[in-house]
Write a protein that holds these residues in place. Structure first.
Motif, PDB file in Angstrom:
ATOM      1  N   GLY A 111       0.768  -1.139   0.195  1.00 30.92           N
ATOM      2  CA  GLY A 111       0.013  -0.119  -0.039  1.00 30.92           C
ATOM      3  C   GLY A 111       1.069   1.290   0.061  1.00 30.92           C
ATOM      4  N   ASN A 112       0.147   2.411  -0.111  1.00 33.07           N
ATOM      5  CA  ASN A 112       1.049   3.759   0.110  1.00 33.07           C
ATOM      6  C   ASN A 112       1.206   4.419   1.606  1.00 33.07           C
ATOM      7  OD1 ASN A 112       0.950   3.420  -2.620  1.00 33.07           O
ATOM      8  ND2 ASN A 112      -0.868   4.805  -2.866  1.00 33.07           N
ATOM      9  N   VAL A 113       2.155   4.921   1.785  1.00 37.21           N
ATOM     10  CA  VAL A 113       2.462   5.526   2.953  1.00 37.21           C
ATOM     11  C   VAL A 113       3.027   7.046   2.721  1.00 37.21           C
ATOM     12  CG1 VAL A 113       2.635   3.508   4.543  1.00 37.21           C
ATOM     13  CG2 VAL A 113       4.485   4.416   3.226  1.00 37.21           C
ATOM     14  N   ALA A 114       2.927   7.767   3.638  1.00 39.08           N
ATOM     15  CA  ALA A 114       3.530   9.211   3.425  1.00 39.08           C
ATOM     16  C   ALA A 114       4.992   9.321   3.213  1.00 39.08           C
ATOM     17  CB  ALA A 114       2.858  10.220   4.420  1.00 39.08           C
ATOM     18  N   ASN A 115       5.867   8.606   3.889  1.00 38.14           N
ATOM     19  CA  ASN A 115       7.179   8.877   3.772  1.00 38.14           C
ATOM     20  C   ASN A 115       7.844   7.597   4.432  1.00 38.14           C
ATOM     21  OD1 ASN A 115       7.386   8.798   6.991  1.00 38.14           O
ATOM     22  ND2 ASN A 115       6.297  10.766   6.767  1.00 38.14           N
ATOM     23  N   GLU A 116       9.267   7.449   4.093  1.00 39.49           N
ATOM     24  CA  GLU A 116      10.245   6.471   4.593  1.00 39.49           C
ATOM     25  C   GLU A 116      10.063   5.909   5.915  1.00 39.49           C
ATOM     26  OE1 GLU A 116      12.475   3.183   3.643  1.00 39.49           O
ATOM     27  OE2 GLU A 116      11.410   4.480   2.336  1.00 39.49           O
ATOM     28  N   VAL A 117      10.015   6.905   6.916  1.00 40.56           N
ATOM     29  CA  VAL A 117      10.041   6.427   8.136  1.00 40.56           C
ATOM     30  C   VAL A 117       8.635   5.748   8.720  1.00 40.56           C
ATOM     31  CG1 VAL A 117       9.730   7.534  10.480  1.00 40.56           C
ATOM     32  CG2 VAL A 117      11.386   8.466   8.991  1.00 40.56           C
ATOM     33  N   LEU A 118       7.666   6.059   7.883  1.00 38.45           N
ATOM     34  CA  LEU A 118       6.472   5.398   8.231  1.00 38.45           C
ATOM     35  C   LEU A 118       6.642   3.996   7.507  1.00 38.45           C
ATOM     36  CD1 LEU A 118       3.286   8.017   7.805  1.00 38.45           C
ATOM     37  CD2 LEU A 118       3.857   6.419   9.740  1.00 38.45           C
ATOM     38  N   ARG A 119       6.934   4.141   6.473  1.00 41.50           N
ATOM     39  CA  ARG A 119       7.134   2.635   5.565  1.00 41.50           C
ATOM     40  C   ARG A 119       7.967   1.733   6.445  1.00 41.50           C
ATOM     41  NH1 ARG A 119       9.913  -0.348   1.880  1.00 41.50           N
ATOM     42  NH2 ARG A 119      11.892   0.080   2.420  1.00 41.50           N
ATOM     43  N   GLN A 120       8.890   2.115   7.049  1.00 40.93           N
ATOM     44  CA  GLN A 120       9.835   1.141   8.050  1.00 40.93           C
ATOM     45  C   GLN A 120       9.059   0.953   9.390  1.00 40.93           C
ATOM     46  OE1 GLN A 120      12.264  -0.494   7.001  1.00 40.93           O
ATOM     47  NE2 GLN A 120      12.642   0.849   4.938  1.00 40.93           N
ATOM     48  N   GLN A 121       8.342   1.932   9.961  1.00 39.45           N
ATOM     49  CA  GLN A 121       7.829   1.919  11.475  1.00 39.45           C
ATOM     50  C   GLN A 121       6.561   1.030  11.235  1.00 39.45           C
ATOM     51  OE1 GLN A 121       9.276   3.550  13.989  1.00 39.45           O
ATOM     52  NE2 GLN A 121       8.105   2.086  15.065  1.00 39.45           N
ATOM     53  N   VAL A 122       5.689   0.944  10.125  1.00 39.74           N
ATOM     54  CA  VAL A 122       4.500   0.128  10.155  1.00 39.74           C
ATOM     55  C   VAL A 122       4.974  -1.299  10.265  1.00 39.74           C
ATOM     56  CG1 VAL A 122       2.752  -0.761   8.943  1.00 39.74           C
ATOM     57  CG2 VAL A 122       3.091   1.949   9.171  1.00 39.74           C
ATOM     58  N   VAL A 123       5.939  -1.716   9.640  1.00 38.17           N
ATOM     59  CA  VAL A 123       6.545  -3.395   9.487  1.00 38.17           C
ATOM     60  C   VAL A 123       7.350  -3.472  10.716  1.00 38.17           C
ATOM     61  CG1 VAL A 123       7.838  -4.843   8.160  1.00 38.17           C
ATOM     62  CG2 VAL A 123       6.509  -3.068   7.034  1.00 38.17           C
ATOM     63  N   SER A 124       7.977  -2.594  11.114  1.00 34.26           N
ATOM     64  CA  SER A 124       8.905  -2.926  12.373  1.00 34.26           C
ATOM     65  C   SER A 124       7.769  -3.263  13.417  1.00 34.26           C
ATOM     66  CB  SER A 124       9.677  -1.778  12.651  1.00 34.26           C
ATOM     67  OG  SER A 124      10.535  -1.962  13.924  1.00 34.26           O
ATOM     68  N   ASP A 125       6.844  -2.487  13.836  1.00 35.83           N
ATOM     69  CA  ASP A 125       5.910  -2.510  14.862  1.00 35.83           C
ATOM     70  C   ASP A 125       5.288  -3.955  14.632  1.00 35.83           C
ATOM     71  OD1 ASP A 125       6.759  -0.199  15.748  1.00 35.83           O
ATOM     72  OD2 ASP A 125       5.024   0.924  15.466  1.00 35.83           O
ATOM     73  N   MET A 126       4.762  -4.337  13.269  1.00 33.42           N
ATOM     74  CA  MET A 126       4.010  -5.442  13.407  1.00 33.42           C
ATOM     75  C   MET A 126       5.040  -6.737  13.475  1.00 33.42           C
ATOM     76  SD  MET A 126       2.182  -4.674   9.478  1.00 33.42           S
ATOM     77  CE  MET A 126       2.027  -6.481   9.244  1.00 33.42           C
ATOM     78  N   ALA A 127       6.252  -6.583  13.200  1.00 35.17           N
ATOM     79  CA  ALA A 127       7.292  -7.565  13.518  1.00 35.17           C
ATOM     80  C   ALA A 127       7.476  -7.845  14.978  1.00 35.17           C
ATOM     81  CB  ALA A 127       8.547  -7.452  12.665  1.00 35.17           C
ATOM     82  N   THR A 128       7.446  -6.733  15.834  1.00 36.46           N
ATOM     83  CA  THR A 128       7.785  -6.568  17.132  1.00 36.46           C
ATOM     84  C   THR A 128       6.435  -7.271  17.812  1.00 36.46           C
ATOM     85  OG1 THR A 128       9.150  -4.813  16.846  1.00 36.46           O
ATOM     86  CG2 THR A 128       8.380  -5.250  19.026  1.00 36.46           C
ATOM     87  N   ALA A 129       5.225  -6.990  17.382  1.00 42.58           N
ATOM     88  CA  ALA A 129       4.103  -7.515  17.969  1.00 42.58           C
ATOM     89  C   ALA A 129       3.821  -9.183  17.812  1.00 42.58           C
ATOM     90  CB  ALA A 129       2.938  -6.853  17.312  1.00 42.58           C
ATOM     91  N   LEU A 130       4.681  -9.593  16.785  1.00 43.71           N
ATOM     92  CA  LEU A 130       4.344 -11.232  16.462  1.00 43.71           C
ATOM     93  C   LEU A 130       5.379 -12.150  16.987  1.00 43.71           C
ATOM     94  CD1 LEU A 130       3.424 -10.632  12.823  1.00 43.71           C
ATOM     95  CD2 LEU A 130       1.941 -11.341  14.595  1.00 43.71           C
ATOM     96  N   ASN A 131       5.283 -13.018  17.070  1.00 43.12           N
ATOM     97  CA  ASN A 131       6.394 -14.005  17.708  1.00 43.12           C
ATOM     98  C   ASN A 131       7.274 -14.299  16.578  1.00 43.12           C
ATOM     99  OD1 ASN A 131       5.826 -16.373  16.509  1.00 43.12           O
ATOM    100  ND2 ASN A 131       4.095 -16.762  17.924  1.00 43.12           N
ATOM    101  N   PRO A 132       8.427 -14.845  16.916  1.00 41.58           N
ATOM    102  CA  PRO A 132       9.553 -15.190  15.831  1.00 41.58           C
ATOM    103  C   PRO A 132       9.082 -16.051  14.853  1.00 41.58           C
ATOM    104  CG  PRO A 132      10.605 -15.108  18.345  1.00 41.58           C
ATOM    105  CD  PRO A 132       9.051 -15.332  18.345  1.00 41.58           C
ATOM    106  N   THR A 133       8.232 -16.762  15.020  1.00 39.55           N
ATOM    107  CA  THR A 133       7.928 -17.667  13.897  1.00 39.55           C
ATOM    108  C   THR A 133       7.110 -16.800  12.497  1.00 39.55           C
ATOM    109  OG1 THR A 133       5.451 -18.124  14.631  1.00 39.55           O
ATOM    110  CG2 THR A 133       7.494 -19.518  15.497  1.00 39.55           C
TER     111      THR A 133
END
Length: 264
Positions: A111-133
Motif C-alpha cells: 500500500g501507500n504511506v506518506a514517507n520512508e519513516v512510516l514505511r519502516q515503522q509500520v512493518v517494524s511494529d508488526m514484526a515486534t508484535a508477532l512471535n519469531p515464527t
C-alpha cells in the motif's frame, strides 16, 4: 485457493479489506460505497469474528466497517486471533489503498504511506508484535515514489513530439499530454516539474531556450486540460542531460524529450 488472511487499511478510492482464511481483495465495485473496511471470509468461531470486528470498529469507526465474515469449517494456527489482534493496530491507518496478507506465519503488506519513516515503522511494529515464527514482507511504497511511477508508466518511453525546431506540439504530442493530464489528476494533482531536453545539435544556449519554450508549451497545454497552474513548473535543460548518444539519429530523437518529475 490457498488459505490466507488479509487486512487492509482504510483508503480513499478503494474499498479496503480484511480477509480471513479465504477470499480476495478488490477495488470497490461500481455503486459500492468507497472508504469502507470490508471484512469477509471464514473465521474459526464467533469469538474470533467478534474480536476482529471489534478491532476494526475501534480503528475506523463502526459505521465504516462492513461485516461479510462467515464462521466455521477452518482451523487457525495457534493463537491466531491474538496475533491478528496485534496486527490490527493504529499504524494501519497510515497505509492507504493497501492490503495485508497472511499465509500461515508469512505476512505481506502493501500500500501507500506518506514517507520512508512510516514505511519502516509500520512493518517494524508488526514484526515486534508477532512471535519469531512470523515473517513480514514489506511491500509498502512511499506515496511520492508511487505517484512518480504512474507518471513514468503513462509516458511509457514515448517522446512528446514537436514540429521540427519549434515549440509547436504535433498531434501525437498532444495525445500523449491528454493521457498525462489524466494521470496527474489520478494521483491527486501534485506539484510536477515539466523538464524540456534537446539533442546537442546547434548552439547550446539556443537549445536551452528551445527546451524551455517546449516545456512552457507543455505546461500551458496541461493547464488548459484542467491542471492548476500552481501545480506545474517549467524547466529547460537543453542538451545537458542526454539519455543516450547524440551520435545517431535514433539517439538524438530520444534526447529530444519532455520529462515529468514530482517536485520535492
Amino acid at each position: 485457493m490457498k488459505t490466507r488472511i488479509i487486512a487492509a487499511a482504510l483508503g480513499c478510492l478503494f474499498t479496503s479489506t480484511i480477509l480471513a482464511q479465504t477470499g480476495s481483495v478488490r477495488p470497490a465495485s461500481p455503486g459500492e460505497e468507497p472508504a469502507k473496511v470490508v471484512a469477509s471470509g471464514t473465521l474459526p468461531d464467533e469469538a474470533s469474528r467478534a474480536a476482529i470486528l471489534g478491532k476494526l470498529r475501534d480503528l475506523y469507526g463502526a459505521a465504516n466497517v462492513v461485516d461479510r465474515i462467515e464462521v466455521g469449517g477452518v482451523v487457525p494456527p495457534p493463537n491466531w486471533t491474538e496475533h491478528m489482534g496485534k496486527l490490527l493496530n493504529a499504524n494501519l491507518k497510515e497505509v492507504h489503498k493497501g492490503q495485508m496478507q497472511v499465509n500461515g506465519t508469512q505476512v505481506a503488506i502493501k500500500g501507500n504511506v506518506a514517507n520512508e519513516v512510516l514505511r519502516q515503522q509500520v512493518v517494524s511494529d508488526m514484526a515486534t508484535a508477532l512471535n519469531p515464527t512470523y515473517t513480514v514482507d514489506n511491500g509498502l511504497v512511499v506515496v511520492a515514489a508511487a505517484a512518480q511511477n504512474v507518471l513514468d508508466k503513462t509516458l511509457s518511453n514515448r517522446v512528446v513530439e514537436f514540429e521540427s525546431g519549434s515549440a509547436t506540439l504535433t498531434l501525437t504530442g498532444r495525445a500523449i499530454l491528454d493521457e498525462m493530464a489524466t494521470a496527474i489528476k489520478k494521483i491527486g494533482t501534485p506539484s510536477v516539474q515539466v523538464i524540456g531536453h534537446t539533442d546537442s545539435v546547434g548552439n547550446r544556449l539556443g537549445n536551452i531556450g528551445l527546451s524551455l519554450a517546449r516545456a512552457n508549451t507543455v505546461r500551458t497545454y496541461l493547464i488548459d486540460k484542467g491542471i492548476p497552474a500552481e501545480s506545474l513548473s517549467a524547466v529547460g535543460s537543453g542538451p545537458d542531460h542526454p539519455v543516450t548518444t547524440n551520435e545517431t539519429t535514433e539517439g538524438r530523437a530520444k534526447n529530444r524529450r519532455i520529462e515529468f518529475r514530482l517536485a520535492g
